[in-house]
Design an enzyme around this catalytic site. Structure first.
Site, PDB file in Angstrom:
ATOM      1  N   ASN A 108       6.996   3.195 -10.348  1.00 34.60           N
ATOM      2  CA  ASN A 108       7.150   2.207 -10.759  1.00 34.60           C
ATOM      3  C   ASN A 108       6.630   2.113 -12.134  1.00 34.60           C
ATOM      4  OD1 ASN A 108       4.366   3.324 -10.207  1.00 34.60           O
ATOM      5  ND2 ASN A 108       3.188   1.411  -9.350  1.00 34.60           N
ATOM      6  N   ARG A 161       2.009   7.347 -14.677  1.00 32.94           N
ATOM      7  CA  ARG A 161       3.127   6.340 -15.356  1.00 32.94           C
ATOM      8  C   ARG A 161       3.747   6.946 -16.969  1.00 32.94           C
ATOM      9  NH1 ARG A 161       0.754   2.617 -12.443  1.00 32.94           N
ATOM     10  NH2 ARG A 161      -1.256   2.791 -12.442  1.00 32.94           N
ATOM     11  N   HIS A 193       1.421   8.422  -9.373  1.00 31.04           N
ATOM     12  CA  HIS A 193       1.090   7.365 -10.367  1.00 31.04           C
ATOM     13  C   HIS A 193       0.994   8.349 -11.525  1.00 31.04           C
ATOM     14  CE1 HIS A 193       1.798   4.121  -7.780  1.00 31.04           C
ATOM     15  NE2 HIS A 193       1.107   4.283  -7.155  1.00 31.04           N
ATOM     16  N   HIS A 241      -5.125   3.207 -14.601  1.00 32.85           N
ATOM     17  CA  HIS A 241      -5.102   1.801 -15.915  1.00 32.85           C
ATOM     18  C   HIS A 241      -5.810   2.383 -16.171  1.00 32.85           C
ATOM     19  CE1 HIS A 241      -3.013  -0.249 -13.367  1.00 32.85           C
ATOM     20  NE2 HIS A 241      -2.816  -0.009 -11.774  1.00 32.85           N
ATOM     21  N   HIS A 268       6.282   0.497   0.576  1.00 32.96           N
ATOM     22  CA  HIS A 268       4.578  -0.319   0.408  1.00 32.96           C
ATOM     23  C   HIS A 268       5.057  -1.557   1.482  1.00 32.96           C
ATOM     24  CE1 HIS A 268       1.699  -2.037  -1.887  1.00 32.96           C
ATOM     25  NE2 HIS A 268       1.505  -2.687  -1.594  1.00 32.96           N
ATOM     26  N   HIS A 290       0.438   5.080   1.895  1.00 34.09           N
ATOM     27  CA  HIS A 290      -0.885   4.111   2.157  1.00 34.09           C
ATOM     28  C   HIS A 290      -1.343   3.345   3.192  1.00 34.09           C
ATOM     29  CE1 HIS A 290       0.612   1.868  -0.204  1.00 34.09           C
ATOM     30  NE2 HIS A 290       0.610   2.017  -1.459  1.00 34.09           N
ATOM     31  N   HIS A 335       2.053  10.950  -3.414  1.00 30.65           N
ATOM     32  CA  HIS A 335       2.475   9.675  -3.640  1.00 30.65           C
ATOM     33  C   HIS A 335       1.040   9.728  -4.713  1.00 30.65           C
ATOM     34  CE1 HIS A 335       2.805   5.156  -3.062  1.00 30.65           C
ATOM     35  NE2 HIS A 335       1.599   5.283  -4.311  1.00 30.65           N
ATOM     36  N   LYS A 346      12.191   3.947  -3.553  1.00 28.27           N
ATOM     37  CA  LYS A 346      10.950   3.198  -2.675  1.00 28.27           C
ATOM     38  C   LYS A 346      10.842   1.963  -2.235  1.00 28.27           C
ATOM     39  CE  LYS A 346       5.885   2.769  -2.540  1.00 28.27           C
ATOM     40  NZ  LYS A 346       5.130   3.059  -3.280  1.00 28.27           N
ATOM     41  N   ASP A 398      -2.174   8.543  -3.937  1.00 28.77           N
ATOM     42  CA  ASP A 398      -1.850   6.934  -4.562  1.00 28.77           C
ATOM     43  C   ASP A 398      -3.190   6.741  -5.527  1.00 28.77           C
ATOM     44  OD1 ASP A 398      -1.027   4.858  -5.442  1.00 28.77           O
ATOM     45  OD2 ASP A 398      -1.773   3.560  -3.556  1.00 28.77           O
TER      46      ASP A 398
HETATM   47  O1  DOR Z   1      -3.563   0.177  -5.884  1.00 28.90           O
HETATM   48  C1  DOR Z   1      -1.976  -0.050  -6.567  1.00 28.90           C
HETATM   49  N1  DOR Z   1      -1.739   1.308  -7.496  1.00 28.90           N
HETATM   50  N2  DOR Z   1      -1.011   0.071  -5.675  1.00 28.90           N
HETATM   51  C2  DOR Z   1      -0.160   0.247  -5.702  1.00 28.90           C
HETATM   52  O2  DOR Z   1       0.730   0.095  -5.047  1.00 28.90           O
HETATM   53  C3  DOR Z   1       0.357   0.514  -7.128  1.00 28.90           C
HETATM   54  C4  DOR Z   1      -0.487   0.886  -7.942  1.00 28.90           C
HETATM   55  C5  DOR Z   1      -0.116   1.324  -9.301  1.00 28.90           C
HETATM   56  O3  DOR Z   1       0.373   1.831  -9.517  1.00 28.90           O
HETATM   57  O4  DOR Z   1      -1.054   1.246 -10.000  1.00 28.90           O
HETATM   58 ZN    ZN Z   2       0.830   4.324  -5.381  1.00 25.78          ZN
END
Ligand code: DOR
Ligand code: ZN
Length: 367
Positions: free
Chosen positions: A62, A38, A36, A272, A157, A195, A34, A120, A268
């Site tokens: 996402n 970007r 991310h 950011h 989720h 998660h 799992h 997902k 996860d």
């Molecule tokens: O904390 C999270 N950040 N939970 C998620 O489900 C998505 C993820 C994100 O994409 O930043």
């Molecule tokens: Zn996630």
């Protein structure tokens, strides 16, 4: 798994003792089920962090706009692969983002691709970039039927989006109102409850059949909700599902250290910018990729269960997805290292979890 150091094999009861001291751990290279990463410039920073440690990762879809088709997923995969540092063999495995309008035939395309291995389910609005998600699970029943038939994994989720449900109860309510009925309706569907954060979720997985598994993050194993408010609001501990109370963290530790093969590693890790975290309405997500394996090792060690780390990190997930384990190994050394205060990221900074703090386990070969 090879565990070197001061062990007391004549005292098997010490196998669960937190005092047992080992100095290196050699394990089959782990996978992150799992993740991310970007897109665009972000990939330059975060892909090398995951590729340094993990053999494969299931990439979350996402983006904005989301990855809803196999064609988009394959193109995204190429963009990720282009950022894998030379000499590393990191394989991104892809997932599709389900919407109210996903056509069932898209599932056939995903399955045929060989690299899109999951789809997902984001309840609409439940988390970062989930606004295009599913507004009612009934709407995607034809898609789920196709997934069940073709053996494509559903990643979930698991949080209720009902506005009257307390944020700390969203996962439990989702289990009762949505996931239990869904598992009953599609008994052959392979489901990963992503998660998980609560005792109820762990128990649900434990009592479910072989088709239901869960990922557990390093941060939910290591921190409880007090971390969010330690001396003030701590935005870098804010993720979704939100950290829970200590009893839930204990239940997660028990689940992952139990040896049940239906619990496995999914960081996860969710980058950011500092600007979007440290603001009046900050984004959800903890960036853990560079330190996640060390954090997991710390958590397992505190439970006296380092000998269970390899199955959780390197074997159980691959087995659930029907894939072989990685062929190579990695070694973790007991050597404290300092997590950088930040990384340069997209014209701003990316603040990792435990920024400036120490991690007790270091990947051998990492500088
Ligand atoms: O904390 C999270 N950040 N939970 C998620 O489900 C998505 C993820 C994100 O994409 O930043
Ligand atoms: Zn996630």
């Amino acid at each position: 798994m090879l565990v070197h150091g001061t062990i007391h094999p004549q005292q098997p009861e010490l196998a669960r003792s937190p005092t047992r001291e080992v100095s290196t751990l050699t394990l089959v290279r782990p996978d992150d089920w799992h993740l991310h990463v970007r897109d665009d410039d972000a990939l330059d920073v975060v892909v090398p962090h995951s590729a340094a440690c993990f053999g494969r990762a299931l990439i979350m879809p996402n983006l904005r706009p989301p990855i809803t088709t196999t064609v988009q997923a394959l193109a995204y995969r190429e963009r990720i692969l282009a950022k894998v540092p030379p000499g590393l063999a990191f394989e991104p495995l892809m997932s599709l983002y389900l919407t109210d309008n996903t056509p069932p035939d898209e599932i056939d395309l995903a399955k045929a691709s060989g690299v899109v291995i999951a789809a997902k389910l984001y309840p609409a609005g439940a988390t970062t970039h989930a606004e295009f998600g599913v507004s009612a699970v009934d709407l995607i029943h034809p898609v789920l039927e196709r997934m069940e038939k073709l053996g494509l994994v559903l990643c979930v989720h698991g949080e209720s989006i009902a506005p009257d449900v307390d944020i700390f109860d969203r996962e439990r309510v989702f289990v009762e109102k949505t996931l239990s009925p869904l598992v009953r309706h599609f008994p052959g569907l392979k489901i990963v409850f992503e998660h998980i954060t609560t005792a109820e979720a762990a128990q649900f997985v434990r009592v479910s059949g072989a088709n239901v598994a869960a990922t557990v993050t390093a941060h939910h194993l290591f921190y409880n909700r007090n971390a969010l408010f330690a001396g003030g609001v701590r935005p870098h501990f804010y993720c979704l599902p939100v950290l829970k109370r200590e009893s839930h963290r204990q239940a997660l530790l028990q689940a992952v250290c139990s040896g049940n093969p239906r619990f496995f590693l999914g960081t996860d890790s969710a980058p950011h910018t500092a600007r979007t975290k440290e603001t009046a309405c900050g984004c959800a997500g903890c960036y853990t990729a560079p330190l996640a394996l060390g954090l997991y090792a710390e958590a397992f060690e505190a439970e006296g269960a380092l000998d269970r780390l390899e199955a959780f990190a390197s074997l159980n997930g691959a087995a659930f997805y029907g894939l072989p384990p990685n062929e190579d190994k990695i070694t973790l050394r007991r050597e404290s290292w300092k997590v950088p205060a930040s990384y340069d990221y997209c014209g701003d900074k990316l603040i990792p979890l435990r920024a400036g703090g120490a991690v007790a386990w270091k990947l051998a070969g990492d500088v």
